[in-house]
Design a protein around this motif. Structure first.
Motif, PDB file in Angstrom:
ATOM      1  N   LEU A 221       0.819  -1.203   0.000  1.00 26.15           N
ATOM      2  CA  LEU A 221       0.000   0.000   0.000  1.00 26.15           C
ATOM      3  C   LEU A 221       0.859   1.262   0.000  1.00 26.15           C
ATOM      4  O   LEU A 221       0.485   2.280  -0.603  1.00 26.15           O
ATOM      5  CB  LEU A 221      -0.944   0.002   1.205  1.00 26.15           C
ATOM      6  CG  LEU A 221      -2.085  -1.022   1.156  1.00 26.15           C
ATOM      7  CD1 LEU A 221      -2.885  -0.989   2.456  1.00 26.15           C
ATOM      8  CD2 LEU A 221      -2.995  -0.754  -0.043  1.00 26.15           C
ATOM      9  N   VAL A 222       1.994   1.203   0.660  1.00 25.89           N
ATOM     10  CA  VAL A 222       2.917   2.340   0.644  1.00 25.89           C
ATOM     11  C   VAL A 222       3.423   2.586  -0.775  1.00 25.89           C
ATOM     12  O   VAL A 222       3.504   3.735  -1.231  1.00 25.89           O
ATOM     13  CB  VAL A 222       4.106   2.101   1.603  1.00 25.89           C
ATOM     14  CG1 VAL A 222       5.196   3.154   1.387  1.00 25.89           C
ATOM     15  CG2 VAL A 222       3.628   2.140   3.049  1.00 25.89           C
ATOM     16  N   VAL A 223       3.744   1.499  -1.487  1.00 34.20           N
ATOM     17  CA  VAL A 223       4.200   1.647  -2.870  1.00 34.20           C
ATOM     18  C   VAL A 223       3.101   2.276  -3.720  1.00 34.20           C
ATOM     19  O   VAL A 223       3.357   3.194  -4.517  1.00 34.20           O
ATOM     20  CB  VAL A 223       4.606   0.282  -3.460  1.00 34.20           C
ATOM     21  CG1 VAL A 223       4.955   0.424  -4.941  1.00 34.20           C
ATOM     22  CG2 VAL A 223       5.799  -0.292  -2.712  1.00 34.20           C
ATOM     23  N   VAL A 224       1.862   1.801  -3.554  1.00 36.32           N
ATOM     24  CA  VAL A 224       0.738   2.353  -4.318  1.00 36.32           C
ATOM     25  C   VAL A 224       0.566   3.843  -4.008  1.00 36.32           C
ATOM     26  O   VAL A 224       0.428   4.663  -4.925  1.00 36.32           O
ATOM     27  CB  VAL A 224      -0.565   1.590  -3.995  1.00 36.32           C
ATOM     28  CG1 VAL A 224      -1.773   2.288  -4.622  1.00 36.32           C
ATOM     29  CG2 VAL A 224      -0.477   0.151  -4.491  1.00 36.32           C
ATOM     30  N   ALA A 225       0.593   4.191  -2.725  1.00 38.56           N
ATOM     31  CA  ALA A 225       0.413   5.594  -2.337  1.00 38.56           C
ATOM     32  C   ALA A 225       1.527   6.473  -2.894  1.00 38.56           C
ATOM     33  O   ALA A 225       1.279   7.570  -3.405  1.00 38.56           O
ATOM     34  CB  ALA A 225       0.361   5.700  -0.812  1.00 38.56           C
ATOM     35  N   PHE A 226       2.770   5.992  -2.809  1.00 40.09           N
ATOM     36  CA  PHE A 226       3.898   6.782  -3.307  1.00 40.09           C
ATOM     37  C   PHE A 226       3.876   6.885  -4.825  1.00 40.09           C
ATOM     38  O   PHE A 226       4.305   7.898  -5.388  1.00 40.09           O
ATOM     39  CB  PHE A 226       5.214   6.177  -2.830  1.00 40.09           C
ATOM     40  CG  PHE A 226       5.593   6.577  -1.428  1.00 40.09           C
ATOM     41  CD1 PHE A 226       4.627   6.960  -0.517  1.00 40.09           C
ATOM     42  CD2 PHE A 226       6.917   6.575  -1.020  1.00 40.09           C
ATOM     43  CE1 PHE A 226       4.967   7.333   0.778  1.00 40.09           C
ATOM     44  CE2 PHE A 226       7.276   6.942   0.268  1.00 40.09           C
ATOM     45  CZ  PHE A 226       6.287   7.324   1.165  1.00 40.09           C
ATOM     46  N   ALA A 227       3.379   5.836  -5.498  1.00 41.54           N
ATOM     47  CA  ALA A 227       3.285   5.890  -6.960  1.00 41.54           C
ATOM     48  C   ALA A 227       2.217   6.891  -7.383  1.00 41.54           C
ATOM     49  O   ALA A 227       2.413   7.657  -8.338  1.00 41.54           O
ATOM     50  CB  ALA A 227       2.977   4.504  -7.522  1.00 41.54           C
ATOM     51  N   ILE A 228       1.086   6.892  -6.675  1.00 41.19           N
ATOM     52  CA  ILE A 228       0.016   7.846  -6.983  1.00 41.19           C
ATOM     53  C   ILE A 228       0.497   9.279  -6.745  1.00 41.19           C
ATOM     54  O   ILE A 228       0.189  10.198  -7.511  1.00 41.19           O
ATOM     55  CB  ILE A 228      -1.239   7.548  -6.137  1.00 41.19           C
ATOM     56  CG1 ILE A 228      -1.857   6.217  -6.584  1.00 41.19           C
ATOM     57  CG2 ILE A 228      -2.260   8.672  -6.267  1.00 41.19           C
ATOM     58  CD1 ILE A 228      -3.001   5.748  -5.722  1.00 41.19           C
ATOM     59  N   ALA A 229       1.296   9.451  -5.689  1.00 42.83           N
ATOM     60  CA  ALA A 229       1.845  10.778  -5.385  1.00 42.83           C
ATOM     61  C   ALA A 229       3.028  11.132  -6.274  1.00 42.83           C
ATOM     62  O   ALA A 229       3.562  12.234  -6.172  1.00 42.83           O
ATOM     63  CB  ALA A 229       2.266  10.836  -3.921  1.00 42.83           C
ATOM     64  N   ARG A 230       3.428  10.182  -7.130  1.00 40.64           N
ATOM     65  CA  ARG A 230       4.540  10.340  -8.071  1.00 40.64           C
ATOM     66  C   ARG A 230       5.892  10.487  -7.391  1.00 40.64           C
ATOM     67  O   ARG A 230       6.853  10.995  -7.994  1.00 40.64           O
ATOM     68  CB  ARG A 230       4.301  11.509  -9.033  1.00 40.64           C
ATOM     69  CG  ARG A 230       3.055  11.383  -9.882  1.00 40.64           C
ATOM     70  CD  ARG A 230       2.967  10.049 -10.630  1.00 40.64           C
ATOM     71  NE  ARG A 230       4.093   9.830 -11.495  1.00 40.64           N
ATOM     72  CZ  ARG A 230       4.156  10.235 -12.762  1.00 40.64           C
ATOM     73  NH1 ARG A 230       3.131  10.889 -13.287  1.00 40.64           N
ATOM     74  NH2 ARG A 230       5.215   9.998 -13.501  1.00 40.64           N
ATOM     75  N   LEU A 231       5.982  10.031  -6.118  1.00 40.32           N
ATOM     76  CA  LEU A 231       7.294   9.924  -5.480  1.00 40.32           C
ATOM     77  C   LEU A 231       8.023   8.708  -6.025  1.00 40.32           C
ATOM     78  O   LEU A 231       9.248   8.707  -6.157  1.00 40.32           O
ATOM     79  CB  LEU A 231       7.138   9.826  -3.960  1.00 40.32           C
ATOM     80  CG  LEU A 231       6.654  11.093  -3.258  1.00 40.32           C
ATOM     81  CD1 LEU A 231       6.394  10.817  -1.787  1.00 40.32           C
ATOM     82  CD2 LEU A 231       7.664  12.224  -3.418  1.00 40.32           C
ATOM     83  N   PHE A 232       7.273   7.624  -6.286  1.00 37.77           N
ATOM     84  CA  PHE A 232       7.784   6.454  -6.970  1.00 37.77           C
ATOM     85  C   PHE A 232       7.296   6.494  -8.415  1.00 37.77           C
ATOM     86  O   PHE A 232       6.239   7.071  -8.696  1.00 37.77           O
ATOM     87  CB  PHE A 232       7.283   5.158  -6.323  1.00 37.77           C
ATOM     88  CG  PHE A 232       7.875   4.853  -4.976  1.00 37.77           C
ATOM     89  CD1 PHE A 232       8.799   5.693  -4.373  1.00 37.77           C
ATOM     90  CD2 PHE A 232       7.498   3.704  -4.295  1.00 37.77           C
ATOM     91  CE1 PHE A 232       9.327   5.401  -3.124  1.00 37.77           C
ATOM     92  CE2 PHE A 232       8.015   3.397  -3.056  1.00 37.77           C
ATOM     93  CZ  PHE A 232       8.942   4.250  -2.464  1.00 37.77           C
ATOM     94  N   PRO A 233       8.029   5.873  -9.340  1.00 33.96           N
ATOM     95  CA  PRO A 233       7.536   5.793 -10.717  1.00 33.96           C
ATOM     96  C   PRO A 233       6.207   5.034 -10.783  1.00 33.96           C
ATOM     97  O   PRO A 233       5.970   4.112  -9.987  1.00 33.96           O
ATOM     98  CB  PRO A 233       8.642   5.011 -11.440  1.00 33.96           C
ATOM     99  CG  PRO A 233       9.849   5.164 -10.583  1.00 33.96           C
ATOM    100  CD  PRO A 233       9.352   5.263  -9.178  1.00 33.96           C
ATOM    101  N   LEU A 234       5.352   5.390 -11.726  1.00 27.65           N
ATOM    102  CA  LEU A 234       4.078   4.695 -11.884  1.00 27.65           C
ATOM    103  C   LEU A 234       4.267   3.208 -12.163  1.00 27.65           C
ATOM    104  O   LEU A 234       3.436   2.372 -11.787  1.00 27.65           O
ATOM    105  CB  LEU A 234       3.266   5.336 -13.017  1.00 27.65           C
ATOM    106  CG  LEU A 234       2.529   6.637 -12.690  1.00 27.65           C
ATOM    107  CD1 LEU A 234       1.868   7.184 -13.942  1.00 27.65           C
ATOM    108  CD2 LEU A 234       1.508   6.408 -11.579  1.00 27.65           C
TER     109      LEU A 234
END
Length: 286
Positions: A221-234
């Protein structure tokens, strides 16, 4: 005095020393170091290589020390290729290699790099018989080492630590802690008999599974949240989907098979994250 328990000879001794390289558990820390370097953007081959060797030496130390404690001290294992003296020599060699890497990183990068690297050896050396007797440290020791490996691999390239590498470190720590909880349920009966307080011993095997999958769910869920926030790549979302598929199969397996599946699932998870950071094809489409 011989270093190998079977027979004397250079070949036998070399095989006994090499037997402490366990690829299944050795690969993630080394891959995490390289992932940190890739995450930094520009990779200097020399500092990356030195950091990888340091991580190899730290994990090798953990394997030798665990084997020594489990066979020569606790009598938990049925066999071990190294004598007590062989274990001490192997520990001395791996520690010397690790120390040399720390000196080189200190000269090439600076003292902060050493500060990030040294705890990996401390965790490795003290995992058995100290840290593995407590449910928190028994569970988080190996995952914390991998998280530090990733942060160190990033720092020796970038010379700083940012939000993104810290986020990935938290994800690795949480996800791999969940896998470690399941791994420890394999030894529930024995661990309970020697009062080794793993999560499975403290809360029971069934609840341990719930704790394990809860930790893995939080990490994803952290990965999903960070991806949505564009901190992580989509593209990181593909890593989540890949691991969910593996975890779904592992959920119905016994602890031994589940551990094997989840560890290999973590390889896939890390591989997709590497591709996401390096290429991010989804990010280029939006």
């Amino acid at each position: 005095m011989a270093l190998a328990r079977d027979t004397a000879g250079v070949d036998t001794t070399a095989r006994a020393l090499w037997s402490q390289v366990h690829p299944v558990f050795m690969t993630p820390p080394l891959a995490a170091s390289l992932f940190g370097a890739i995450l930094a953007g520009t990779v200097d081959p020399l500092t990356a290589a030195v950091h990888v060797v340091a991580m190899f030496a730290a994990v090798y130390t953990a394997h030798v020390k665990d084997g020594y404690v489990d066979f020569h001290v606790r009598g938990e294992d049925d066999d071990h290729p190294l004598t007590e003296r062989g274990c001490r020599i192997a520990l001395g060699l791996s520690t010397a290699v690790f120390a040399l890497c720390c000196v080189v990183l200190g000269l090439l990068v600076g003292p902060v790099a050493v500060v990030l690297v040294v705890p990996t050896w401390l965790i490795a050396y003290h995992h058995a018989p100290q840290l593995d007797m407590n449910p928190v440290t028994a569970t988080t020791g190996y995952p914390l080492g991998i998280a530090l490996s990733m942060l160190g691999g990033f720092y020796v390239q970038a010379g700083t630590i940012g939000v993104v590498p810290l986020g990935f470190a938290v994800v690795f720590l949480t996800l791999l802690s969940g896998i470690k909880v399941i791994d420890d349920t394999q030894d529930y009966a024995y661990d309970r008999s020697i009062e080794k307080r793993t999560v499975a011993v403290v809360v029971g095997p069934d609840r341990a599974y719930s704790v394990a999958y809860g930790l893995m769910t939080v990490a994803l869920l952290v990965v999903v949240a960070f991806a949505i926030a564009r901190l992580f790549p989509l593209t990181s979302l593909l890593a989540v989907l890949a691991f969910v598929a593996v975890a779904g199969v592992a959920r119905r397996a016994d602890p031994e098979l589940a551990t094997m599946l989840l560890i290999r699932g973590s390889y896939v998870f890390l591989a997709v994250l590497v591709a996401a950071v390096r290429f991010d094809p989804l990010g280029r489409l939006v």
